[in-house]
Design a protein around this motif. Structure first.
Motif, mmCIF file in Angstrom:
data_model
loop_
_atom_site.group_PDB
_atom_site.id
_atom_site.type_symbol
_atom_site.label_atom_id
_atom_site.label_comp_id
_atom_site.label_asym_id
_atom_site.label_seq_id
_atom_site.Cartn_x
_atom_site.Cartn_y
_atom_site.Cartn_z
ATOM 1 N N ARG A 131 5.389 14.002 2.335
ATOM 2 C CA ARG A 131 5.398 12.979 0.898
ATOM 3 C C ARG A 131 4.210 13.043 0.133
ATOM 4 O O ARG A 131 4.028 12.218 -0.542
ATOM 5 N N GLY A 132 3.211 13.871 0.674
ATOM 6 C CA GLY A 132 1.831 13.710 0.016
ATOM 7 C C GLY A 132 1.214 12.265 0.452
ATOM 8 O O GLY A 132 1.369 11.810 1.350
ATOM 9 N N VAL A 133 0.441 11.527 -0.742
ATOM 10 C CA VAL A 133 -0.026 10.425 -0.255
ATOM 11 C C VAL A 133 0.656 9.381 -0.374
ATOM 12 O O VAL A 133 1.233 9.347 -1.562
ATOM 13 N N VAL A 134 0.946 8.402 0.496
ATOM 14 C CA VAL A 134 1.802 7.314 0.514
ATOM 15 C C VAL A 134 0.949 5.921 0.555
ATOM 16 O O VAL A 134 -0.087 6.078 1.552
ATOM 17 N N THR A 135 1.180 4.780 0.345
ATOM 18 C CA THR A 135 0.550 3.604 0.437
ATOM 19 C C THR A 135 1.901 2.784 1.097
ATOM 20 O O THR A 135 2.717 2.754 0.668
ATOM 21 N N ILE A 136 1.432 2.207 2.364
ATOM 22 C CA ILE A 136 2.367 1.497 3.191
ATOM 23 C C ILE A 136 1.612 0.102 3.741
ATOM 24 O O ILE A 136 0.748 -0.081 3.724
ATOM 25 N N PRO A 194 -0.686 -9.051 1.199
ATOM 26 C CA PRO A 194 -0.320 -8.244 2.559
ATOM 27 C C PRO A 194 -1.421 -6.852 2.422
ATOM 28 O O PRO A 194 -1.597 -6.496 1.453
ATOM 29 N N ARG A 195 -1.842 -6.771 3.732
ATOM 30 C CA ARG A 195 -2.677 -5.701 3.684
ATOM 31 C C ARG A 195 -1.874 -4.224 3.573
ATOM 32 O O ARG A 195 -0.738 -4.136 3.872
ATOM 33 N N PRO A 248 -3.199 14.096 8.834
ATOM 34 C CA PRO A 248 -1.712 13.944 8.317
ATOM 35 C C PRO A 248 -0.563 14.295 9.199
ATOM 36 O O PRO A 248 -0.812 15.178 9.913
ATOM 37 N N GLN A 249 0.310 13.460 9.074
ATOM 38 C CA GLN A 249 1.453 13.833 9.578
ATOM 39 C C GLN A 249 2.783 13.425 8.902
ATOM 40 O O GLN A 249 2.670 13.096 7.775
ATOM 41 N N ARG A 250 3.907 13.585 9.443
ATOM 42 C CA ARG A 250 5.192 13.434 8.447
ATOM 43 C C ARG A 250 5.098 11.831 8.370
ATOM 44 O O ARG A 250 4.780 11.015 9.251
ATOM 45 N N PHE A 251 5.897 11.391 7.264
ATOM 46 C CA PHE A 251 6.003 9.972 7.022
ATOM 47 C C PHE A 251 6.754 9.295 8.007
ATOM 48 O O PHE A 251 6.383 8.360 8.599
ATOM 49 N N THR A 252 8.017 10.187 8.603
ATOM 50 C CA THR A 252 8.530 9.293 9.677
ATOM 51 C C THR A 252 7.778 9.243 10.933
ATOM 52 O O THR A 252 8.317 8.289 11.693
#
Length: 116
Positions: free
Chosen positions: A14-19, A4-5, A33-37
């Motif tokens: 949340r700082g840096v996230v990988t999704i 999966p990409r 940058p924006q809020r995680f949600t």
């Protein structure tokens, strides 16, 4: 089957996230940058007759009602006073809009089936 990409993004909470990133997403380059949600995937937009813009969208982390499957985002921008003789032009523009909306809906349904 390929892996999966994913995409790595900076968030304000949340700082840096990988999704996971769907293959149809146009990418997130240049987004602040924006809020995680608030992280949202968008496809490349399609336009019709100069009055409609449509793209697939998915906000999987949205609070309250996360979008688990792609939705169709539609912007219709038309306000015009027309003479009766101009109605055929409007009819053709609306047929073009209908074709683009039908394609976008079919693509969202197809992707929903792929994700099940």
């Amino acid at each position: 089957m390929s892996a999966p990409r994913t995409v790595t993004l900076a968030t304000t909470d949340r700082g840096v996230v990988t999704i996971p990133e769907p293959g149809w997403c146009r990418g997130h380059a240049g987004e602040p940058p924006q809020r995680f949600t608030d992280l949202t995937h968008h496809s490349i937009p399609a336009r019709a007759a100069g009055i409609l813009t449509v793209h697939l969208s998915q906000a999987p982390y949205l609070v309250g009602s996360p979008e688990r499957q792609p939705i169709v985002s539609v912007v219709l921008d038309y306000h015009q006073d027309l003479r009766a003789e101009q109605m055929p032009e409007l009819y053709e523009a609306l047929r073009s809009v209908q074709r683009v909306l039908s394609f976008a809906a079919a693509e969202a349904i197809r992707l929903r089936g792929d994700a099940s």
